[in-house]
Design a protein around this motif. Structure first.
Motif, PDB file in Angstrom:
ATOM      1  N   GLY A  39      -9.047 -40.948  10.046  1.00 16.44           N
ATOM      2  CA  GLY A  39     -10.249 -41.196   9.342  1.00 16.44           C
ATOM      3  C   GLY A  39     -11.152 -40.085   9.496  1.00 16.44           C
ATOM      4  O   GLY A  39     -12.554 -39.961   9.260  1.00 16.44           O
ATOM      5  N   LEU A  40     -10.655 -39.108   9.814  1.00 20.77           N
ATOM      6  CA  LEU A  40     -11.615 -37.629   9.818  1.00 20.77           C
ATOM      7  C   LEU A  40     -11.020 -36.751   8.767  1.00 20.77           C
ATOM      8  O   LEU A  40      -9.940 -36.756   8.638  1.00 20.77           O
ATOM      9  N   HIS A  41     -12.013 -35.875   8.220  1.00 18.87           N
ATOM     10  CA  HIS A  41     -11.992 -34.774   7.432  1.00 18.87           C
ATOM     11  C   HIS A  41     -12.102 -33.763   7.961  1.00 18.87           C
ATOM     12  O   HIS A  41     -13.160 -33.478   8.470  1.00 18.87           O
ATOM     13  N   VAL A  42     -11.167 -32.751   8.580  1.00 20.25           N
ATOM     14  CA  VAL A  42     -11.102 -31.537   9.232  1.00 20.25           C
ATOM     15  C   VAL A  42     -11.169 -30.410   8.058  1.00 20.25           C
ATOM     16  O   VAL A  42     -10.052 -30.295   7.398  1.00 20.25           O
ATOM     17  N   SER A  43     -11.966 -29.320   8.220  1.00 22.40           N
ATOM     18  CA  SER A  43     -11.892 -28.186   7.485  1.00 22.40           C
ATOM     19  C   SER A  43     -12.445 -27.163   8.293  1.00 22.40           C
ATOM     20  O   SER A  43     -12.796 -27.038   9.513  1.00 22.40           O
ATOM     21  N   GLY A  44     -12.114 -25.947   7.769  1.00 26.17           N
ATOM     22  CA  GLY A  44     -12.670 -24.593   8.474  1.00 26.17           C
ATOM     23  C   GLY A  44     -11.708 -24.293   9.483  1.00 26.17           C
ATOM     24  O   GLY A  44     -12.028 -23.449  10.314  1.00 26.17           O
ATOM     25  N   LEU A  45     -10.360 -24.582   9.138  1.00 27.29           N
ATOM     26  CA  LEU A  45      -9.368 -24.159  10.187  1.00 27.29           C
ATOM     27  C   LEU A  45      -8.948 -22.765   9.733  1.00 27.29           C
ATOM     28  O   LEU A  45      -7.791 -22.436  10.776  1.00 27.29           O
ATOM     29  N   GLU A  46      -9.060 -22.283   8.634  1.00 26.80           N
ATOM     30  CA  GLU A  46      -8.363 -20.800   8.180  1.00 26.80           C
ATOM     31  C   GLU A  46      -8.435 -19.881   9.420  1.00 26.80           C
ATOM     32  O   GLU A  46      -7.510 -19.176   9.684  1.00 26.80           O
ATOM     33  N   ALA A  47      -9.846 -19.706   9.919  1.00 30.10           N
ATOM     34  CA  ALA A  47     -10.009 -18.679  10.967  1.00 30.10           C
ATOM     35  C   ALA A  47      -9.155 -18.877  12.144  1.00 30.10           C
ATOM     36  O   ALA A  47      -8.532 -17.896  12.782  1.00 30.10           O
ATOM     37  N   LEU A  48      -9.012 -20.188  12.583  1.00 29.03           N
ATOM     38  CA  LEU A  48      -8.476 -20.296  13.828  1.00 29.03           C
ATOM     39  C   LEU A  48      -7.029 -20.240  13.782  1.00 29.03           C
ATOM     40  O   LEU A  48      -6.550 -19.657  14.610  1.00 29.03           O
ATOM     41  N   VAL A  49      -6.370 -20.581  12.440  1.00 31.47           N
ATOM     42  CA  VAL A  49      -4.971 -20.633  12.429  1.00 31.47           C
ATOM     43  C   VAL A  49      -4.513 -19.088  12.499  1.00 31.47           C
ATOM     44  O   VAL A  49      -3.578 -18.652  13.057  1.00 31.47           O
ATOM     45  N   ALA A  50      -5.447 -18.305  11.800  1.00 31.25           N
ATOM     46  CA  ALA A  50      -5.157 -16.843  11.528  1.00 31.25           C
ATOM     47  C   ALA A  50      -5.369 -15.918  12.973  1.00 31.25           C
ATOM     48  O   ALA A  50      -4.594 -15.424  13.475  1.00 31.25           O
ATOM     49  N   ALA A  51      -6.298 -16.413  13.833  1.00 36.67           N
ATOM     50  CA  ALA A  51      -6.647 -15.995  15.057  1.00 36.67           C
ATOM     51  C   ALA A  51      -5.323 -16.360  15.909  1.00 36.67           C
ATOM     52  O   ALA A  51      -5.092 -15.561  16.844  1.00 36.67           O
ATOM     53  N   VAL A  52      -5.000 -17.524  15.900  1.00 30.16           N
ATOM     54  CA  VAL A  52      -3.635 -17.785  16.815  1.00 30.16           C
ATOM     55  C   VAL A  52      -2.410 -17.201  16.508  1.00 30.16           C
ATOM     56  O   VAL A  52      -1.803 -16.699  17.559  1.00 30.16           O
ATOM     57  N   GLN A  53      -2.260 -17.036  15.193  1.00 30.12           N
ATOM     58  CA  GLN A  53      -1.025 -16.427  14.801  1.00 30.12           C
ATOM     59  C   GLN A  53      -1.027 -14.936  15.297  1.00 30.12           C
ATOM     60  O   GLN A  53      -0.130 -14.119  15.869  1.00 30.12           O
ATOM     61  N   ALA A  54      -2.380 -14.269  14.963  1.00 25.19           N
ATOM     62  CA  ALA A  54      -2.597 -12.820  15.190  1.00 25.19           C
ATOM     63  C   ALA A  54      -2.476 -12.720  16.713  1.00 25.19           C
ATOM     64  O   ALA A  54      -1.974 -11.417  17.004  1.00 25.19           O
ATOM     65  N   ARG A  55      -2.965 -13.356  17.702  1.00 22.28           N
ATOM     66  CA  ARG A  55      -3.228 -13.240  18.734  1.00 22.28           C
ATOM     67  C   ARG A  55      -1.409 -13.270  19.512  1.00 22.28           C
ATOM     68  O   ARG A  55      -1.010 -12.633  20.425  1.00 22.28           O
ATOM     69  N   VAL A  56      -0.835 -14.380  18.972  1.00 17.96           N
ATOM     70  CA  VAL A  56       0.608 -14.619  19.513  1.00 17.96           C
ATOM     71  C   VAL A  56       1.352 -13.309  19.198  1.00 17.96           C
ATOM     72  O   VAL A  56       2.265 -13.001  20.251  1.00 17.96           O
ATOM     73  N   TYR A  57       1.291 -12.697  18.335  1.00 17.81           N
ATOM     74  CA  TYR A  57       2.226 -11.856  17.987  1.00 17.81           C
ATOM     75  C   TYR A  57       1.660 -10.313  18.662  1.00 17.81           C
ATOM     76  O   TYR A  57       2.246  -9.395  18.341  1.00 17.81           O
ATOM     77  N   ARG A  58       0.774 -10.384  19.400  1.00 20.31           N
ATOM     78  CA  ARG A  58       0.394  -9.253  20.104  1.00 20.31           C
ATOM     79  C   ARG A  58       1.085  -9.370  21.405  1.00 20.31           C
ATOM     80  O   ARG A  58       1.492  -8.344  21.911  1.00 20.31           O
ATOM     81  N   GLY A  59       1.196 -10.447  21.905  1.00 23.08           N
ATOM     82  CA  GLY A  59       1.813 -10.662  23.182  1.00 23.08           C
ATOM     83  C   GLY A  59       1.314  -9.931  24.410  1.00 23.08           C
ATOM     84  O   GLY A  59       0.260  -9.444  24.363  1.00 23.08           O
ATOM     85  N   GLY A  60       1.976 -10.087  25.592  1.00 19.97           N
ATOM     86  CA  GLY A  60       1.491  -9.409  26.868  1.00 19.97           C
ATOM     87  C   GLY A  60       0.439 -10.473  27.554  1.00 19.97           C
ATOM     88  O   GLY A  60      -0.077 -11.401  27.208  1.00 19.97           O
ATOM     89  N   VAL A  61       0.440  -9.885  28.761  1.00 24.38           N
ATOM     90  CA  VAL A  61      -0.540 -10.854  29.720  1.00 24.38           C
ATOM     91  C   VAL A  61      -1.668 -10.355  29.700  1.00 24.38           C
ATOM     92  O   VAL A  61      -1.970  -9.134  29.604  1.00 24.38           O
ATOM     93  N   VAL A  62      -2.987 -11.197  29.941  1.00 25.85           N
ATOM     94  CA  VAL A  62      -4.279 -10.860  29.741  1.00 25.85           C
ATOM     95  C   VAL A  62      -4.852 -10.766  31.202  1.00 25.85           C
ATOM     96  O   VAL A  62      -4.534 -11.621  32.003  1.00 25.85           O
ATOM     97  N   PHE A  63      -5.396  -9.522  31.573  1.00 22.90           N
ATOM     98  CA  PHE A  63      -6.068  -9.447  32.708  1.00 22.90           C
ATOM     99  C   PHE A  63      -7.413  -9.810  32.764  1.00 22.90           C
ATOM    100  O   PHE A  63      -8.260  -9.213  32.242  1.00 22.90           O
ATOM    101  N   HIS A  64      -7.685 -10.773  33.432  1.00 20.39           N
ATOM    102  CA  HIS A  64      -8.936 -11.558  33.317  1.00 20.39           C
ATOM    103  C   HIS A  64      -9.929 -10.849  34.309  1.00 20.39           C
ATOM    104  O   HIS A  64     -10.243 -11.196  35.208  1.00 20.39           O
ATOM    105  N   GLU A  65     -10.552  -9.886  33.550  1.00 20.88           N
ATOM    106  CA  GLU A  65     -11.553  -8.989  34.260  1.00 20.88           C
ATOM    107  C   GLU A  65     -13.099  -8.988  33.830  1.00 20.88           C
ATOM    108  O   GLU A  65     -13.078  -9.240  32.530  1.00 20.88           O
ATOM    109  N   VAL A  66     -14.225  -9.410  34.435  1.00 21.20           N
ATOM    110  CA  VAL A  66     -15.452  -9.475  33.784  1.00 21.20           C
ATOM    111  C   VAL A  66     -16.450  -8.294  34.146  1.00 21.20           C
ATOM    112  O   VAL A  66     -16.135  -7.554  35.521  1.00 21.20           O
ATOM    113  N   ALA A  67     -17.111  -8.174  33.211  1.00 25.72           N
ATOM    114  CA  ALA A  67     -17.919  -6.866  33.246  1.00 25.72           C
ATOM    115  C   ALA A  67     -18.910  -7.079  34.489  1.00 25.72           C
ATOM    116  O   ALA A  67     -19.201  -7.937  34.959  1.00 25.72           O
TER     117      ALA A  67
END
Length: 1294
Positions: free
Chosen positions: A1215-1243
């Motif tokens: 019953g929901l109409h979901v839109s605006g997913l293009e940026a999310l899909v692209a961000a997920v795929q782009a980041r997945v193919y970067r690979g590697g572990v993220v060092f969680h450091e805060v400024a």
């Protein structure tokens, strides 16, 4: 009497290392011990020259035949002892001359060739001298001997450090070569010249003597992980104020930044500075800019949050960079620099520096265990102590600058003598580079050589020298005069010299970029280009018409259109150049062994070839990818009869990618994943797999022929030369079985035999003319002599004449030819029927039996309807037959055979069904919820096409026409999805190797990926059995989901319905798999904590759907905390509010969405207010939400409830109409193919909790450690409570 047949010295000495046994007979052990004692005696007593010679000869005479195998070694000991004496009077020199003329130096001097051979470049025991007896410098008196030496060979001497330049050059009337390869301590000539051979080395020495200049340019290279502070350190060093301004996030180094720095009061020192970007993916291309004449600054940042995980990550980073630098440039000088020292107190900085120092010492100790005399040890300055700097305040910068200048002037290459023409050539290159010239063609470059005064015989030497110095890159083989006149092809490496590192870095960025979002976003509405983009990211295969989208082009809509109002697309990606020429860019990639055109062995790359080609670039393939286009079948495995397994101390970044490219150049088809490459060509298969277990790096190859293993060994040697610090610890070869014959030609009778021999001769001639990289075996067998040979052949040619049949027509039933024919059809072997003219005229043309032309007694010939008519002396007909043979060798079973084999599979699953599972398809349905395709429909279409060939002869090319018709045919699954046969077969043909088999160093069993995915859709803990290693394993280990979707269900499951649509879109558009709790992630009755841990640990990207309820959910908080602990990249998504505040129920429906700020950088700080409303139980799960500040701004999606009459149409979306997913899909795929572990450091200026930040850094560190301990204790308490009482609130499931 005195030797054992299998002894490594007696029998195998002098043979290649991998052919020698690691055994030594007792006789040779005794001999070696005797010689060693003699050498030790010479070292300890240091007798005069005459006494030393007398001792050696007395020993030789006394040992007699027992020492015969070591006679050569005794000659070498004598020669090194004599020429190791630096001072000698004229009478002694005359005596040495008499020794030479009298043959007293034995095998070390050949008067006929004028060769003085003191080489230690061997792995044998016969040519070895202990360290203290090795010559350290050629004596000056060598020129006074008056002997016409033509060749002086001192190669392989790790102790040699100096040549008497004047004396050697005075011998130029006779001397032609000075061989000094692998003399690791020798500065003049430098290693890059010495490796080119003795002639090049002597030419270089003459140039230095004639006109040279002291070099005062040293490379300063900053290495370390991203955001460690390398750029700030450089800016502070170059600043008069010893400080650097704060660097914005979008101004950080992407790739490499180049600078020139001339420190004051440094005796003319000039530093060519390279600031390496720390992104992991660029480590593969940084290797091409790591040079020998350099000082390396390894920069690391002090950890603001010091715990076991962060320190382990830091030590791993330090160890990785030390190993990588040593592998590429052995003996490098490395200085460690600690930044961000203001984050914590002084004592904490000291503690972390001590841990880093201990890590360095441990790493150097490990390197020492792999000690090799021909590999210089890594030099870490100050014993691993780190210089401590605060670049913002200038603390420690002056001390660091002084140390950098002092150390640079202590390097081996400081004031190295370089021929002046070479330096003028470097200046000419720099001048053109400053004029925005990125590359020059060979003719222009040769003119630069002439203008710089480089003689023609030195062209190659000078070019190689500057190539290794990093001034330019040339990958051609020759600089011959007619090079530019040859037809070199569109992407040739022969006619271009690359001179601009910035341009080269931009080329590398085009394929090794760390963000593909722009490309994914641009092609969302173009299904064809979108599919090719996925192929690029997932398989590393770049279609030729996609090349223009990899680099900035002036006339391209993609690059002209800006994504924002202020920034061009190329600037957002990180390109420096506004235009990169595609042809030259591809040539550079090919020259660096980073890319290879698939099928290049079958055709050249000339401009006349208009077909779109595919460029394989293995460096793009993520390490998590384990998908192959086709499985390695049992038949393929049976053909593998040779193997080799090598263990190394390290796989440097890019080593495996380059090995795949080199091997691919010798094969036609390449199927590569993150752990294995399967290469096929001309009926041969090569499987290369690799794995890394702690300090063991193992490479294994299994091949159809021994030639393929030998080729692989050559490729490994080439890469080991590029990475001279690599140590091959062992190399084990095996052989089993007999190599299969590629082409078997079977005949019966005189005419048939004459035809077979003619075909064999012409096939070999055509194959040889193509100069292909693998040999071809083609044999003719008269069936009256050996009827069973066909079982061993990959392609079977039957030469059919009327001699094979009697006058009534049927084949001779008892003949060996008929038995062979029926056996081949029964086994579904690859058959090419070749019909001679007499059979064609009488049995086919006369009776018009083109459809069923074979004798009735032959069974199973329906699949081999197409035959080739033999026409003697017809070149066109022979070429058609040859092309058909080669095509069938490549395809493994041939065009028709491929289709028949697929239709015999157990099932053909629907890919669309796997992406379209919804609540209407409960998990209990299992695999039945996935649609199937009717295999008989494909087979019927194939038979229909083949039966249509009844009234005329069809040539072999007709097979491809029929296959194409079948492939483009539309077919519908049992649940209504329609697609083409080609897409169905491609999806169902995909497979993944068994990880357990790979670990066991065996040719792996391959699992069907569609089957695995359908099992995971039902149950994330599904098991699967491997027929190869006979083990049961988790399907998750075979095909792990790359994306974890973390969310709180929401009121009336509203968020869950939205996330289900997100999952469907990601899987449809990216070929990635998602972990989703209600679709296989967590099933009723399962341990949800275990399943969550499993999903988070295996994912590449963690997508968190932020809502007010998410913050208040204990299970959601656990998921987020686990993602931070595991170093996962987090993509925050703000869940929309679906209800007006006035309509909130008691359950606060609006809290199912995010009610706070959506655009600001500090959007996440609102969580502190939400935690005040969170239950006590949930608050026990401590979460450091400030990790959200480390990632990009949150993404937003839109969702709204449909009207009542539309809800049925939107049932799949709840019953929901979901839109605006293009940026999310692209961000997920782009980041997945970067690979590697993220060092969680805060400024440093960010709050580390959701309340006001602690003022003092040291106090903040104490708070962090206390919070960490409390979190661990709370977690233990929570787990104990869960074990006792289970889950109290189902709505908390995430």
């Amino acid at each position: 009497m005195y030797f054992a047949i299998r002894c490594c010295v007696c029998y195998f000495d002098g043979k290649p290392e991998d052919e020698r046994q690691i055994i030594m007979c007792q006789h040779c052990k005794d001999r070696r011990s005797c010689v060693h004692n003699l050498e030790q005696d010479l070292v300890s007593s240091r007798p005069s020259r005459q006494d030393a010679i007398a001792k050696i000869e007395k020993f030789r005479k006394y040992a007699n035949n027992v020492m015969k195998p070591f006679a050569e070694r005794l000659d070498l000991v004598k020669c090194h002892y004599i020429f190791g004496m630096q001072e000698m009077d004229s009478s002694a020199v005359e005596e040495v001359k008499q020794l030479l003329s009298g043959g007293e130096l034995g095998s070390c001097y050949d008067s006929k060739t004028g060769t003085l051979n003191m080489s230690l470049r061997t792995d044998g025991m016969k040519r070895y001298v202990i360290r203290d007896l090795r010559m350290k410098s050629l004596p000056r008196w060598i020129s006074k001997l008056g002997v016409a030496f033509k060749v002086i060979d001192v190669s392989g001497n790790p102790s040699l450090s100096h040549f008497p330049l004047d004396e050697l050059c005075s011998m130029e009337s006779s001397l032609q070569e000075v061989k000094c390869e692998s003399c690791v301590r020798l500065q003049l000539p430098p290693p890059e010249i010495a490796s080119q051979g003795g002639a090049a080395a002597f030419t270089y020495l003459q140039s230095v003597k004639r006109d040279s200049e002291a070099n005062k340019r040293i490379n300063l290279i900053l290495i370390g992980n991203g955001e460690a502070g390398k750029t700030s350190v450089l800016r502070a060093l170059r600043s008069d104020k010893d400080k650097a301004d704060k660097i914005e996030v979008d101004r950080r180094t992407i790739g490499i930044d180049l600078h020139e720095w001339e420190p004051e009061d440094a005796d003319g020192l000039t530093c060519d500075v390279m600031d390496f970007g720390g992104q992991q993916i660029y480590a593969k291309t940084n290797q091409y800019f790591i040079v020998r004449r350099a000082l390396y600054l390894l920069v690391w940042n002090v950890r603001g949050k010091r715990d076991k995980q962060s320190m382990e990550e830091l030590k791993m980073m330090i160890a990785t960079w030390l190993r990588a630098t040593q592998a590429r440039v052995p003996g490098s000088s490395v200085l460690l620099v600690a930044t961000h020292i203001d984050l914590v107190g002084e004592s904490e900085v000291t503690d972390q520096c001590e841990e880093v120092k201990a890590c360095v010492e441990e790493e150097l100790k490990k390197m020492a265990e792999d000690e090799d005399l021909h590999i210089l040890p890594l030099h870490v300055i100050n014993g691993g102590e780190s210089f401590r700097v605060n670049c913002l305040e200038g603390q420690g910068v002056k001390e660091l600058r002084r140390s950098v200048c002092k150390t640079a002037k202590e390097l081996l290459w400081w004031e190295e003598r370089i021929p002046r023409p070479y330096l003028r050539l470097r200046e000419a290159v720099e001048k053109r580079k400053s004029g925005s010239v990125s590359y020059v063609k060979v003719e222009e470059y040769k003119e630069m050589l002439r203008e710089s005064g480089v003689s023609e015989k030195e062209h190659k030497v000078a070019t190689s020298f500057l190539h290794d110095m990093g001034v330019l890159k040339y990958f051609g083989h020759e600089l011959s005069a007619d090079q530019s006149k040859r037809d070199l092809g569109k992407y040739s490496v022969e006619d271009t010299v690359f001179i601009d590192p910035v341009w080269m870095i931009d080329v590398f960025k085009g394929v090794m970029r760390h963000d593909w979002e722009h490309l994914l976003d641009f092609f969302q509405q173009d299904p064809t280009k979108s599919k090719k983009t996925k192929k690029l990211l997932h398989l590393g295969i770049i279609d030729e018409d996609m090349l223009e989208y990899l680099w900035p082009q002036q006339d391209s809509d993609f690059w002209r259109n800006a994504k924002t109002d202020k920034t061009s697309r190329s600037e957002e990606v990180g390109f420096i150049k506004s235009h990169v020429e595609v042809q030259e860019a591809v040539a550079l990639l090919r020259g660096c062994d980073l890319a290879h055109f698939l099928g290049e062995g079958m055709k050249d790359l000339k401009d006349t070839d208009n077909k779109s080609r595919e460029l394989l670039c293995p460096g793009i393939i993520p390490s998590f990818t384990h998908e192959h286009k086709r499985a390695v079948t049992d038949k393929d495995k049976q053909s593998l009869c040779a193997s080799v397994e090598c263990e190394y101390n390290i796989f440097p970044a890019g080593f495996i990618d380059r090995l795949v490219v080199l091997c691919a150049a010798r094969h036609f088809e390449v199927d590569c994943s993150g752990s294995m490459a399967v290469m096929k060509g001309w009926g041969r298969t090569l499987l290369v797999s690799w794995r890394e277990d702690n300090d063991k790096h193992v490479l294994r190859a299994d091949a159809s022929t021994r030639q393929q293993i030998e080729n692989l060994q050559e490729d490994l040697k080439q890469l080991e030369a590029f990475f001279p610090g690599m140590k091959r610890r062992r190399s084990d070869k095996e052989s089993s079985g007999k190599e299969a014959v590629q082409i078997g030609i079977f005949t019966q009778g005189e005419r048939s035999r004459a035809c077979g021999l003619d075909i064999e001769r012409k096939v070999k001639k055509l194959y040889k003319a193509e100069n292909l990289p693998l040999g071809l075996t083609c044999q003719t067998h008269p069936c009256d002599e050996r009827g069973g040979a066909g079982d061993e052949c990959l392609v079977n040619i039957l030469c059919i004449s009327t001699e094979c049949v009697d006058e009534q027509g049927p084949i001779q039933g008892e003949s060996s030819f008929s038995k062979l024919w029926n056996r081949l059809t029964a086994s579904e072997a690859i058959i090419i029927p070749v019909v001679l003219t007499d059979y064609y005229d009488k049995q086919i043309k006369l009776t018009n039996r083109f459809n069923e032309w074979w004798p009735q007694e032959i069974q199973g010939m329906e699949r081999y309807r197409i035959f080739h008519q033999y026409k003697e002396n017809d070149q066109g007909s022979m070429r058609t037959l040859y092309d058909g043979i080669i095509k069938k060798l490549h395809q493994g079973r041939g065009s028709f055979e491929d289709l028949y084999e697929v239709t015999s599979q157990n099932e053909l699953l629907c890919q669309a069904c796997l992406h379209d599972r919804s609540e209407s398809q409960p998990a209990s349905q299992g695999d039945r919820a996935v649609g199937r395709f009717d295999r008989s429909e494909i087979k019927a279409a194939l038979d229909k096409e083949r039966k249509g060939m009844t009234d005329m002869q069809q040539e072999l090319e007709q097979e491809d026409v029929i296959k194409h018709k079948i492939m483009i045919k539309a077919i519908t699954c049992t649940r209504g999805h329609t697609t083409t046969v080609e897409e169905v077969l491609a999806f169902n043909g995909s497979s993944s190797p068994c990880p357990s088999c790979l670990k066991d160093k065996r040719v792996p069993h391959f699992f069907s990926r569609p089957k695995c995915l359908s099992m995971l859709a039902r149950d994330l803990t599904a098991k699967i059995y491997c027929d190869g290693c006979q083990r049961e394993m988790d399907v998750l280990d075979v095909t792990p989901p790359q994306v974890f979707l973390s969310y709180q269900w929401g009121h009336d499951n509203s968020t869950q319905k939205m996330v289900r649509e997100v999952k469907r879109r990601i899987e449809e558009q990216t070929s990635l798999q998602c972990w989703f709790d209600v679709e296989g992630g967590i099933n009723p009755g399962e341990d949800h904590m275990q399943k969550m841990e499993l999903g988070v640990s295996r994912c590449e990207v963690f997508v968190v759907f932020m809502s007010d309820k998410y913050v208040k959910s204990g299970n959601c908080r656990r998921e987020f905390a686990r993602a931070c602990e595991a170093g996962k990249y987090i993509i925050p998504v703000l869940v929309p509010v679906l209800y007006e505040a006035s309509r909130d129920s008691k359950d606060l429906e609006s809290e199912s969405g995010w009610k706070g700020d959506k655009g600001g950088e500090d959007w996440w700080k609102r969580i502190a207010e939400l935690e005040k409303e969170t239950s006590e139980a949930a608050n026990k799960v401590k979460v450091d939400w400030t990790y959200l500040a480390s990632f990009s701004k949150p993404l937003e999606v839109q969702a709204k409830r449909e009207q009542q009459e539309q809800q049925q149409q939107e049932k799949d979306r709840g019953g929901l109409h979901v839109s605006g997913l293009e940026a999310l899909v692209a961000a997920v795929q782009a980041r997945v193919y970067r690979g590697g572990v993220v060092f969680h450091e805060v400024a440093v200026d960010m709050a580390l909790t959701c309340v006001e930040p602690v003022e003092h850094p040291f106090l903040r560190s104490l708070h962090l450690q206390k919070d960490l301990l409390n979190s661990i204790l709370d977690r233990i308490s929570l787990l104990q409570s869960k074990i006792r009482s289970g889950i109290d609130n189902p709505d908390d499931l995430a």
